[in-house]
Design a protein around this motif. Structure first.
Motif, PDB file in Angstrom:
ATOM      1  N   SER A 160       0.996  -1.103  -0.119  1.00 44.10           N
ATOM      2  CA  SER A 160       0.104   0.153  -0.102  1.00 44.10           C
ATOM      3  C   SER A 160       0.929   1.028  -0.145  1.00 44.10           C
ATOM      4  O   SER A 160       0.361   2.441  -0.333  1.00 44.10           O
ATOM      5  CB  SER A 160      -0.955  -0.067   1.363  1.00 44.10           C
ATOM      6  N   GLU A 161       2.277   1.352  -0.009  1.00 42.56           N
ATOM      7  CA  GLU A 161       3.174   2.355   0.361  1.00 42.56           C
ATOM      8  C   GLU A 161       3.948   2.513  -0.828  1.00 42.56           C
ATOM      9  O   GLU A 161       4.688   3.024  -0.999  1.00 42.56           O
ATOM     10  CB  GLU A 161       3.984   2.302   1.501  1.00 42.56           C
ATOM     11  N   ASP A 162       3.620   1.543  -1.949  1.00 44.70           N
ATOM     12  CA  ASP A 162       4.331   1.450  -3.368  1.00 44.70           C
ATOM     13  C   ASP A 162       4.401   3.179  -3.757  1.00 44.70           C
ATOM     14  O   ASP A 162       5.249   3.459  -4.530  1.00 44.70           O
ATOM     15  CB  ASP A 162       3.963   0.683  -4.029  1.00 44.70           C
ATOM     16  N   ASP A 163       3.504   3.902  -3.618  1.00 40.74           N
ATOM     17  CA  ASP A 163       3.278   5.060  -4.194  1.00 40.74           C
ATOM     18  C   ASP A 163       3.543   6.196  -3.293  1.00 40.74           C
ATOM     19  O   ASP A 163       3.252   7.348  -3.427  1.00 40.74           O
ATOM     20  CB  ASP A 163       2.095   5.282  -4.899  1.00 40.74           C
ATOM     21  N   LYS A 164       4.325   6.078  -2.095  1.00 46.69           N
ATOM     22  CA  LYS A 164       4.709   6.823  -1.005  1.00 46.69           C
ATOM     23  C   LYS A 164       6.033   6.879  -0.764  1.00 46.69           C
ATOM     24  O   LYS A 164       6.423   7.298   0.458  1.00 46.69           O
ATOM     25  CB  LYS A 164       3.726   6.430   0.062  1.00 46.69           C
ATOM     26  N   VAL A 165       6.891   6.811  -1.869  1.00 49.53           N
ATOM     27  CA  VAL A 165       8.256   6.754  -1.691  1.00 49.53           C
ATOM     28  C   VAL A 165       8.678   8.171  -1.649  1.00 49.53           C
ATOM     29  O   VAL A 165       7.959   8.928  -2.421  1.00 49.53           O
ATOM     30  CB  VAL A 165       9.043   6.116  -2.713  1.00 49.53           C
ATOM     31  N   ARG A 166       9.598   8.435  -0.782  1.00 46.81           N
ATOM     32  CA  ARG A 166       9.823   9.884  -0.343  1.00 46.81           C
ATOM     33  C   ARG A 166      10.321  10.527  -1.938  1.00 46.81           C
ATOM     34  O   ARG A 166      10.870   9.960  -2.531  1.00 46.81           O
ATOM     35  CB  ARG A 166      11.095  10.150   0.683  1.00 46.81           C
ATOM     36  N   PRO A 167       9.883  11.845  -1.978  1.00 44.12           N
ATOM     37  CA  PRO A 167      10.063  12.658  -3.302  1.00 44.12           C
ATOM     38  C   PRO A 167      11.801  12.895  -3.234  1.00 44.12           C
ATOM     39  O   PRO A 167      12.338  12.920  -2.079  1.00 44.12           O
ATOM     40  CB  PRO A 167       9.528  14.012  -3.106  1.00 44.12           C
ATOM     41  N   LEU A 168      12.234  13.257  -4.280  1.00 49.51           N
ATOM     42  CA  LEU A 168      13.908  13.294  -4.445  1.00 49.51           C
ATOM     43  C   LEU A 168      14.113  14.368  -3.696  1.00 49.51           C
ATOM     44  O   LEU A 168      15.203  14.517  -2.937  1.00 49.51           O
ATOM     45  CB  LEU A 168      14.195  13.343  -5.928  1.00 49.51           C
ATOM     46  N   GLU A 169      13.282  15.736  -3.863  1.00 47.95           N
ATOM     47  CA  GLU A 169      13.576  17.030  -3.022  1.00 47.95           C
ATOM     48  C   GLU A 169      13.829  16.669  -1.653  1.00 47.95           C
ATOM     49  O   GLU A 169      14.545  17.400  -0.923  1.00 47.95           O
ATOM     50  CB  GLU A 169      12.682  17.829  -3.431  1.00 47.95           C
ATOM     51  N   GLU A 170      12.887  15.737  -0.920  1.00 47.13           N
ATOM     52  CA  GLU A 170      12.903  15.475   0.372  1.00 47.13           C
ATOM     53  C   GLU A 170      14.311  14.751   0.737  1.00 47.13           C
ATOM     54  O   GLU A 170      14.682  15.029   1.927  1.00 47.13           O
ATOM     55  CB  GLU A 170      11.741  14.658   0.615  1.00 47.13           C
ATOM     56  N   LEU A 171      14.325  13.780  -0.104  1.00 50.38           N
ATOM     57  CA  LEU A 171      15.840  13.046   0.226  1.00 50.38           C
ATOM     58  C   LEU A 171      16.916  13.876   0.073  1.00 50.38           C
ATOM     59  O   LEU A 171      17.920  13.706   0.975  1.00 50.38           O
ATOM     60  CB  LEU A 171      15.907  11.781  -0.697  1.00 50.38           C
ATOM     61  N   LEU A 172      17.024  14.897  -0.734  1.00 49.00           N
ATOM     62  CA  LEU A 172      18.246  15.681  -0.931  1.00 49.00           C
ATOM     63  C   LEU A 172      18.218  16.737   0.419  1.00 49.00           C
ATOM     64  O   LEU A 172      19.391  17.088   0.915  1.00 49.00           O
ATOM     65  CB  LEU A 172      18.044  16.660  -2.143  1.00 49.00           C
ATOM     66  N   HIS A 173      16.977  17.073   0.738  1.00 50.86           N
ATOM     67  CA  HIS A 173      17.090  17.986   1.911  1.00 50.86           C
ATOM     68  C   HIS A 173      17.714  17.153   3.094  1.00 50.86           C
ATOM     69  O   HIS A 173      18.572  17.775   3.878  1.00 50.86           O
ATOM     70  CB  HIS A 173      15.490  18.526   2.205  1.00 50.86           C
ATOM     71  N   ILE A 174      17.348  15.977   3.188  1.00 49.18           N
ATOM     72  CA  ILE A 174      17.880  15.115   4.521  1.00 49.18           C
ATOM     73  C   ILE A 174      19.421  15.055   4.184  1.00 49.18           C
ATOM     74  O   ILE A 174      20.122  15.050   5.021  1.00 49.18           O
ATOM     75  CB  ILE A 174      17.429  13.789   4.360  1.00 49.18           C
ATOM     76  N   TYR A 175      19.848  14.711   2.809  1.00 47.89           N
ATOM     77  CA  TYR A 175      21.095  14.276   2.823  1.00 47.89           C
ATOM     78  C   TYR A 175      22.122  15.556   3.100  1.00 47.89           C
ATOM     79  O   TYR A 175      23.161  15.827   3.788  1.00 47.89           O
ATOM     80  CB  TYR A 175      21.270  14.051   1.209  1.00 47.89           C
ATOM     81  N   TYR A 176      21.400  16.909   2.414  1.00 48.42           N
ATOM     82  CA  TYR A 176      22.352  18.045   3.067  1.00 48.42           C
ATOM     83  C   TYR A 176      22.409  18.278   4.460  1.00 48.42           C
ATOM     84  O   TYR A 176      23.474  18.733   5.095  1.00 48.42           O
ATOM     85  CB  TYR A 176      21.529  19.101   2.353  1.00 48.42           C
ATOM     86  N   GLY A 177      21.227  18.012   5.196  1.00 51.66           N
ATOM     87  CA  GLY A 177      21.134  18.199   6.622  1.00 51.66           C
ATOM     88  C   GLY A 177      21.926  17.277   7.408  1.00 51.66           C
ATOM     89  O   GLY A 177      22.577  17.643   8.431  1.00 51.66           O
ATOM     90  N   SER A 178      22.166  16.090   7.051  1.00 42.48           N
ATOM     91  CA  SER A 178      22.821  15.084   7.709  1.00 42.48           C
ATOM     92  C   SER A 178      24.338  14.972   7.290  1.00 42.48           C
ATOM     93  O   SER A 178      25.354  15.485   7.833  1.00 42.48           O
ATOM     94  CB  SER A 178      22.148  13.851   7.405  1.00 42.48           C
ATOM     95  N   VAL A 179      24.492  14.460   5.960  1.00 40.92           N
ATOM     96  CA  VAL A 179      26.107  14.452   5.376  1.00 40.92           C
ATOM     97  C   VAL A 179      26.756  15.783   5.435  1.00 40.92           C
ATOM     98  O   VAL A 179      28.010  15.955   5.617  1.00 40.92           O
ATOM     99  CB  VAL A 179      25.742  13.714   3.978  1.00 40.92           C
ATOM    100  N   GLY A 180      25.729  16.543   5.025  1.00 43.40           N
ATOM    101  CA  GLY A 180      26.302  18.310   4.804  1.00 43.40           C
ATOM    102  C   GLY A 180      26.201  18.940   6.084  1.00 43.40           C
ATOM    103  O   GLY A 180      26.459  19.821   6.356  1.00 43.40           O
ATOM    104  N   GLY A 181      25.952  18.355   7.307  1.00 43.12           N
ATOM    105  CA  GLY A 181      25.815  18.804   8.794  1.00 43.12           C
ATOM    106  C   GLY A 181      26.787  18.183   9.761  1.00 43.12           C
ATOM    107  O   GLY A 181      26.423  18.234  10.792  1.00 43.12           O
ATOM    108  N   ASN A 182      27.859  17.170   9.416  1.00 44.48           N
ATOM    109  CA  ASN A 182      28.607  16.751  10.332  1.00 44.48           C
ATOM    110  C   ASN A 182      28.064  15.577  10.824  1.00 44.48           C
ATOM    111  O   ASN A 182      28.062  15.154  12.044  1.00 44.48           O
ATOM    112  CB  ASN A 182      29.388  17.645  11.142  1.00 44.48           C
TER     113      ASN A 182
END
Length: 344
Positions: A160-182
């Motif tokens: 039921s969650e096959d169409d609820k994968v996180r959008p690219l922009e949301e994953l990039l936001h997480i990437y910048y906040g984590s990998v890009g935030g020490n």
């Protein structure tokens, strides 16, 4: 091949059983790079809370897989405190030793596989490593953070969650906040009923990988010249641009404010700057980036900690001259790398 062991615990998990399982996992599957102890700790049918012999677990891991890091309920990598994919504005790797002891019991960790928990973000304990926090501590530890979340609403696969994968922009936001935030970033991808990653998940992963590679493919500062306000003998500013993580620039001992100017040799559009401190220290508390336009310095980005990596993202500007100003630092700051990029 390098594997990670992710270990979720429950009331049926006992020390003898757990030790035998650890021994089997650490000896029959090649090199293990991470043993990840989930923080959840359930209660048994009699209401008694399960206790774990952490020190014995750690000793077995150190003996059998000395190169593996022990994460979350472990001494090497700490949990950022939520599973929403967010970390603190200032994510210090140096924190009070009591933080490491507290990680052994995570009362706020996930208890159900649902979207509500994945979105929850508690602002409590936003400051773990500022001077105000550590100045009265008797013992400090090097305990960097890991940000973890799932590519889907929950941690396990549901059709039921096959169409609820996180959008690219949301994953990039997480990437910048984590990998890009020490911090490091653990992204959960649940296998489907075939034992495979669903096509929607793999499509999004390819998009994420392509976006990261395309953004950080060409360092525009490779041929730049650099000039620092002052330099400690033997640690010239040119080391910032040599691509070697073991070399770095530093000002004189005791200097806590300094600036470095960069000449990219020609004007070019840019929207990312990546900073790294020397990987065996974390000292910078606050910094500012500026660019020169019409002979005047204009603000570009303001930040707090740098650590192993700080990705500074901003609206595209065209510039030749850039300036990094360190306004607050613990003793003399160190900079190992200054990289400039443009994403399209």
């Amino acid at each position: 091949m390098h594997l990670a062991i992710v270990w979720a615990k429950g009331p049926a998990f006992h020390d003898k059983q757990g030790m035998n399982a650890l021994w089997e996992l650490l000896t029959n599957y090649g090199d293990i790079f991470c043993v990840w102890f989930d923080g959840a700790c359930g209660e048994g049918p009699n209401g008694k809370r399960q206790e774990y012999d952490w020190d014995s677990y750690y000793a077995v891991i150190r003996e059998l897989q000395p190169g593996a890091v022990i994460s979350v309920c472990g001494p090497d990598i700490r949990w950022c405190g939520n599973e929403a994919g967010r970390c603190r504005e200032s994510e210090w790797s140096v924190v009070p030793a009591s933080v490491r002891a507290n990680e052994k019991i995570q009362e706020k960790s996930q208890q159900a596989d649902d979207r509500e928990f994945a979105r929850r973000y508690d602002s409590e304990d936003q400051d773990l490593g500022s001077r105000a926090i550590i100045q009265h501590e008797r013992e400090l530890v090097w305990y960097p953070a890991e940000v973890n979340t799932s590519i889907r609403p929950g941690w396990f696969y549901h059709a039921s969650e096959d169409d609820k994968v996180r959008p690219l922009e949301e994953l990039l936001h997480i990437y910048y906040g984590s990998v890009g935030g020490n911090a490091s970033f653990l992204l959960n991808i649940p296998p489907d009923t075939r034992g495979l990653f669903h096509e929607n998940d793999t499509t999004r992963l390819r998009e994420l990988g392509d976006a990261i590679r395309n953004t950080f493919q060409t360092n525009l500062a490779v041929h730049a010249s650099v000039n620092a306000s002052e330099t400690l003998n033997g640690y010239p500013a040119e080391r910032i641009l040599d691509g070697n993580p073991d070399t770095y620039w530093a000002p004189g001992e005791g200097t806590e404010q300094a600036s470095i100017k960069f000449d990219l040799q020609s004007e070019m559009p840019l929207n990312h700057i990546v900073l790294r401190e020397h990987r065996y220290s974390q000292r910078i508390e606050r910094f500012e980036l500026a660019y020169q336009e019409g002979g005047q310095w204009k603000p570009l980005y303001s930040g707090t900690v740098v650590g192993y990596k700080r990705i500074c993202r901003f609206d595209t500007v065209t510039a030749r001259f850039l300036r990094l100003t360190i306004t607050e630092s613990r003793w003399c700051p160190t900079i190992s790398s200054f990289e400039v990029y443009r994403s399209l």
